[in-house]
Design an enzyme around this catalytic site. Structure first.
Site, PDB file in Angstrom:
ATOM      1  CG  HIS A  72       3.144  39.869  12.336  1.00 28.50           C
ATOM      2  ND1 HIS A  72       2.755  41.120  12.733  1.00 28.50           N
ATOM      3  CD2 HIS A  72       2.418  39.000  13.060  1.00 28.50           C
ATOM      4  CE1 HIS A  72       1.839  41.014  13.667  1.00 28.50           C
ATOM      5  NE2 HIS A  72       1.614  39.737  13.900  1.00 28.50           N
ATOM      6  CE1 TYR A 201      10.936  41.072  17.357  1.00 24.74           C
ATOM      7  CE2 TYR A 201      12.437  40.307  19.065  1.00 24.74           C
ATOM      8  CZ  TYR A 201      11.497  40.046  18.097  1.00 24.74           C
ATOM      9  OH  TYR A 201      11.104  38.739  17.860  1.00 24.74           O
ATOM     10  N   PRO A 292      15.009  33.532  23.595  1.00 25.02           N
ATOM     11  CG  PRO A 292      13.341  34.276  25.043  1.00 25.02           C
ATOM     12  CD  PRO A 292      14.710  33.695  25.029  1.00 25.02           C
ATOM     13  CE  LYS A 296      15.440  32.462  13.223  1.00 26.98           C
ATOM     14  NZ  LYS A 296      14.209  32.651  12.496  1.00 26.98           N
ATOM     15  CE1 TYR A 384      12.262  38.320  14.754  1.00 26.67           C
ATOM     16  CE2 TYR A 384      10.562  37.453  13.290  1.00 26.67           C
ATOM     17  CZ  TYR A 384      10.957  37.931  14.530  1.00 26.67           C
ATOM     18  OH  TYR A 384      10.034  38.007  15.544  1.00 26.67           O
TER      19      TYR A 384
HETATM   20  C1  PHB Z   1       5.922  35.699  21.287  1.00 30.06           C
HETATM   21  O1  PHB Z   1       4.961  36.162  20.635  1.00 30.06           O
HETATM   22  O2  PHB Z   1       5.727  35.008  22.321  1.00 30.06           O
HETATM   23  C2  PHB Z   1       7.321  35.977  20.863  1.00 30.06           C
HETATM   24  C3  PHB Z   1       7.542  36.600  19.644  1.00 30.06           C
HETATM   25  C4  PHB Z   1       8.822  36.877  19.248  1.00 30.06           C
HETATM   26  C5  PHB Z   1       9.901  36.542  20.066  1.00 30.06           C
HETATM   27  C6  PHB Z   1       9.680  35.909  21.271  1.00 30.06           C
HETATM   28  C7  PHB Z   1       8.384  35.636  21.679  1.00 30.06           C
HETATM   29  O3  PHB Z   1      11.161  36.850  19.676  1.00 30.06           O
END
Ligand code: PHB
Ligand code: APR
Length: 393
Positions: A72, A201, A292, A296, A384
């Site tokens: 990504h 997000y 989460p 990280k 990130y």
């Molecule tokens: C996930 O794909 O489980 C995932 C991705 C990004 C995050 C948290 C979980 O910030």
């Protein structure tokens, strides 16, 4: 029983550490309280920084990751009817991230370690750690109902937040820092093609939502829920209705599919200092937890064990304790950067129902700034993908 490095816990941290040490000719034993199936089924996040992918490749444990991992180049930030795509490579000197479930990493590492004949013992809880301030630390554990002792040169506490390693540091040495958030995440897996290219997000007045994925046909989605929410409170129809509301922007549609897994994750920030004492070294969730939102947790765990493996090579190979002595400070620099980023992303994107309306207005202003300012987008992007302060990864 005797080994050079006694590793407590077969999560991603303990498993990668044992692999990295093995590749350098250093012997280890991994003691894991749970069964193999349990460890291989535990659902967790799955966003890997480039440095984590590189470490798994260097360890020789990335064949399936290279085939199935999803590269990504950015994320979508969605709020107030807007969708801003934040590109990473153009802002970070070419860096990207890879989606590959932590569950899959654990399966891959276990398979490789077992194949190589590693001493990796499941259903083997550690009951005590002794002599960490001596030259001969010991781990007491129970295997097949019998208490036994593992004598080590070094002990790695990779036993997660609820493990026995962190409490083994003397109370007068250990400092902890914690923040508990007034919400949790409900995570689902659904058999449906992702409705997006990159992760979304989303902030809405109803709460946070995240659209991630596991493959071309499996979506991973999360919703902010009450801290005491139960999976039973969230039948499938309610989940989809809420996801539609929170992701809504004109001209975009969320596709639904059968939900195959549901779980609730509490949100916590936690750091223990120092991360080592004498011959005991903490790594991963044993030493620090992040919410989460910044993706990280796994990356920090992998970074710790890379530092620890290098320090062990220096110690066993060249007799220098410098790397081990610097371990805690080296790790904590990265840990605190990631702690701040995760806290920042979390407060930026979640609704705190007890906060005054003033906070909500500030959050919307902040989101607009992140979506409009080149400097702010660069800040998000470089954190990130993994902030690299001295070129060491
Ligand atoms: C996930 O794909 O489980 C995932 C991705 C990004 C995050 C948290 C979980 O910030
Ligand atoms: N004896 C043996 N094993 C133990 C003991 C004990 N007394 N206590 C805990 N364990 C085991 C747990 O059963 C678990 O399998 O230690 C392991 C710790 O693994 P994780 O919790 O996965 O921790 P870690 O390897 O540090 O990985 C961190 O997990 O929570 C996520 O976001 C986090 O992705 C990050 C990752």
């Amino acid at each position: 029983m005797r080994t050079q490095v006694g590793i407590i816990g077969a999560g991603p941290a303990g498993l990668l550490l044992s692999q990295l040490l093995h590749n350098q000719g250093i012997d280890s034993v991994v003691l894991e309280a749970r069964g193999r199936e349990y460890c291989e089924q535990r659902r967790r996040a799955g966003m890997l920084e480039q440095s984590t992918v590189d470490a798994l490749r260097a360890a020789g444990a990335a064949d399936r990751l290279d085939r199935e991992g999803l590269l990504h180049h950015g994320i979508h930030l969605r709020f107030a009817g807007r969708d801003r795509h934040i590109d990473f490579p153009s802002r970070t000197g070419g860096k990207s991230v890879t989606v590959y479930g932590q569950t899959e990493i654990v399966k891959d590492l276990i398979a490789k370690r077992v194949d190589e004949g590693a001493r990796l013992y499941f259903d083997t809880p550690v009951t005590a750690i002794e002599g960490i301030d001596s030259d001969a630390p010991r781990i007491r554990f129970v295997r097949d109902g019998v208490e036994q002792t593992l004598e080590c040169d070094v002990i790695a506490g990779c036993d997660g937040f609820h493990g026995v390693a962190r409490p083994a540091l003397p109370a007068h040495v250990l400092k902890t820092f914690e923040r508990v958030y007034p919400f949790a995440w409900l995570g689902i897996l659904a058999d449906v093609a992702p409705s997006t290219d990159d992760l979304i997000y989303a902030y809405s007045d109803r709460g946070f939502a995240l659209h991630s994925m596991r493959s071309a046909s499996v979506s991973r989605l999360y919703l902010q829920v009450e801290p005491d929410a139960k999976v039973e409170d969230w039948p499938d129809v309610r989940i989809w209705a809420e996801l539609h509301e929170r992701f809504a922007v004109p001209g975009w549609r969320l596709d639904e599919g059968p939900i195959t897994d549901k779980s609730i994750t509490p949100m916590r920030s936690f750091v223990a200092e120092p991360m080592s004492f004498g011959r005991l070294f903490l790594a991963g969730d044993a030493a620090h937890v992040v919410p989460p939102t910044g993706a990280k947790g796994l990356n920090l765990a992998m970074a710790d064990v890379r530092v620890l493996a290098d320090a062990c090579v220096e110690w066993f190979g060249r007799g220098s304790r410098a790397g081990l002595d610097a371990y805690s400070d080296t790790c904590l620099r990265r840990v605190w950067r990631a702690e701040h980023f995760s806290y920042w992303m979390t407060t930026l994107l979640h609704v705190d129902p007890s906060a005054p309306e003033f906070d909500r207005r500030c959050r919307l202003a902040h989101l607009a700034y992140v979506a409009d300012s080149e400097a702010a987008m660069t800040t998000l992007a470089e954190n990130y993908v993994g902030y690299d302060w001295n070129g060491d990864d």
